[in-house]
Design an enzyme around this catalytic site. Sequence first.
Site, PDB file in Angstrom:
ATOM      1  N   MET A  30       0.657  -1.250   0.002  1.00  0.00           N
ATOM      2  CA  MET A  30      -0.078  -0.151  -0.018  1.00  0.00           C
ATOM      3  C   MET A  30       0.767   1.315  -0.008  1.00  0.00           C
ATOM      4  SD  MET A  30      -3.452  -1.000   1.982  1.00  0.00           S
ATOM      5  CE  MET A  30      -2.665  -0.706   3.811  1.00  0.00           C
ATOM      6  N   HIS A  34       9.029   1.101   3.393  1.00  0.00           N
ATOM      7  CA  HIS A  34      10.155   1.213   4.352  1.00  0.00           C
ATOM      8  C   HIS A  34      11.213  -0.092   4.181  1.00  0.00           C
ATOM      9  CE1 HIS A  34       7.610  -2.074   6.297  1.00  0.00           C
ATOM     10  NE2 HIS A  34       6.705  -0.872   6.457  1.00  0.00           N
ATOM     11  N   GLY A  36      11.203  -2.806   5.373  1.00  0.00           N
ATOM     12  CA  GLY A  36      10.393  -4.058   5.464  1.00  0.00           C
ATOM     13  C   GLY A  36      10.002  -4.426   3.921  1.00  0.00           C
ATOM     14  N   HIS A  37       9.604  -3.228   3.008  1.00  0.00           N
ATOM     15  CA  HIS A  37       9.105  -3.482   1.900  1.00  0.00           C
ATOM     16  C   HIS A  37      10.168  -3.895   0.843  1.00  0.00           C
ATOM     17  CE1 HIS A  37       5.754  -0.821   3.469  1.00  0.00           C
ATOM     18  NE2 HIS A  37       5.094  -2.001   2.832  1.00  0.00           N
TER      19      HIS A  37
HETATM   20  O1  PAF Z   1       0.020  -5.660   3.581  1.00  0.00           O
HETATM   21  C1  PAF Z   1      -0.544  -4.693   3.080  1.00  0.00           C
HETATM   22  O2  PAF Z   1       0.139  -3.540   2.571  1.00  0.00           O
HETATM   23  C2  PAF Z   1      -1.789  -4.943   2.351  1.00  0.00           C
HETATM   24  O3  PAF Z   1      -2.401  -5.540   3.277  1.00  0.00           O
HETATM   25  C3  PAF Z   1      -1.838  -5.671   0.813  1.00  0.00           C
HETATM   26  C4  PAF Z   1      -1.246  -7.145   1.047  1.00  0.00           C
HETATM   27  C5  PAF Z   1      -0.798  -5.058  -0.093  1.00  0.00           C
HETATM   28  C6  PAF Z   1      -3.294  -5.612   0.292  1.00  0.00           C
HETATM   29  O4  PAF Z   1      -3.654  -4.393   0.172  1.00  0.00           O
END
Ligand code: PAF
Length: 285
Positions: A30, A34, A36-37
């Site tokens: 979303m 950061h 983590g991503h």
């Molecule tokens: O973890 C997230 O950021 C959200 O729940 C996801 C998996 C992108 C679904 O909108």
Amino acid sequence: MKVAKTIKSVRVAIKAARKAGRTIGLIPTMGALHRGHISLIERSGKHGDFVVVSIFVNPTQFGPKEDLAKYPRPLRKDLRICEDHGVDIVFVPDAKEMYRQEELTWVDVDKISEPLCGRFRPGHFRGVATVCVKLFNIVQPDIAYFGQKDAQQLAVIRRMVADLNFPLKIVGCPTVREADGLALSSRNRYLSLQQRKDATCIYSSLKIAREMIEAGRTNSKTIAAKIRKIITATKSLSSIDYISIVDAETLQDVSRVAGRVLIAIAARFGSTRLIDNLTVDCRTR
Ligand code: PAF
């Protein structure tokens, strides 16, 4: 790096990569990216995937009183992060692109969606599961990467993929933490200095709970009570949604710790709701 705003354009770009024999890796996010991503992006890159990141603040997973309107959307910064980390395509649809008409079809994953966050965020996992199915159908990845910090989300997605026979591998990646243990979250930026300091008690209490289990304690109530004591001693805690010890796969409460268990916490500091968890595998003790 390509930035695709429409389903059509992302499909065209991915089709070319697939034709060239590439494995497609998807990191659904979303935004407000950061470390983590970034760890998910790096994992996909190291695997040699054609890396697709989706950035979509999904309205259907927010409750009416939740933070949809104020959820951070630093798109330019996010795109820079993606570019710097070798992402091939960023898919950034708007809500009209993802939900073209009134949604009559929803994906509900029973049982696993009900406990923990499901009790406090009605409809949340229905929104998550539905948008993930849409993203899986749009991108058709071979692998999708999710963080273990959202342990229930990961369990829901794994079960949905198995139940609906998606030809897709789900990879769960370890939670990335600040030096003092706080799990990284896009919502940490809402915390005041005091709340930020106090919030470290979540991870320290999880570690103490793990030590108790490793020392042979098995009574879930005793372990949960210890966590509660540590967390409620902080100044800026406003409420605890749950402190639960559950089976790591089914997410059902266990009264005696055995097998693989998940210790999971959701608590509010000020108005910011934070979640964290640790898995303990008693079979390896
Ligand atoms: O973890 C997230 O950021 C959200 O729940 C996801 C998996 C992108 C679904 O909108």
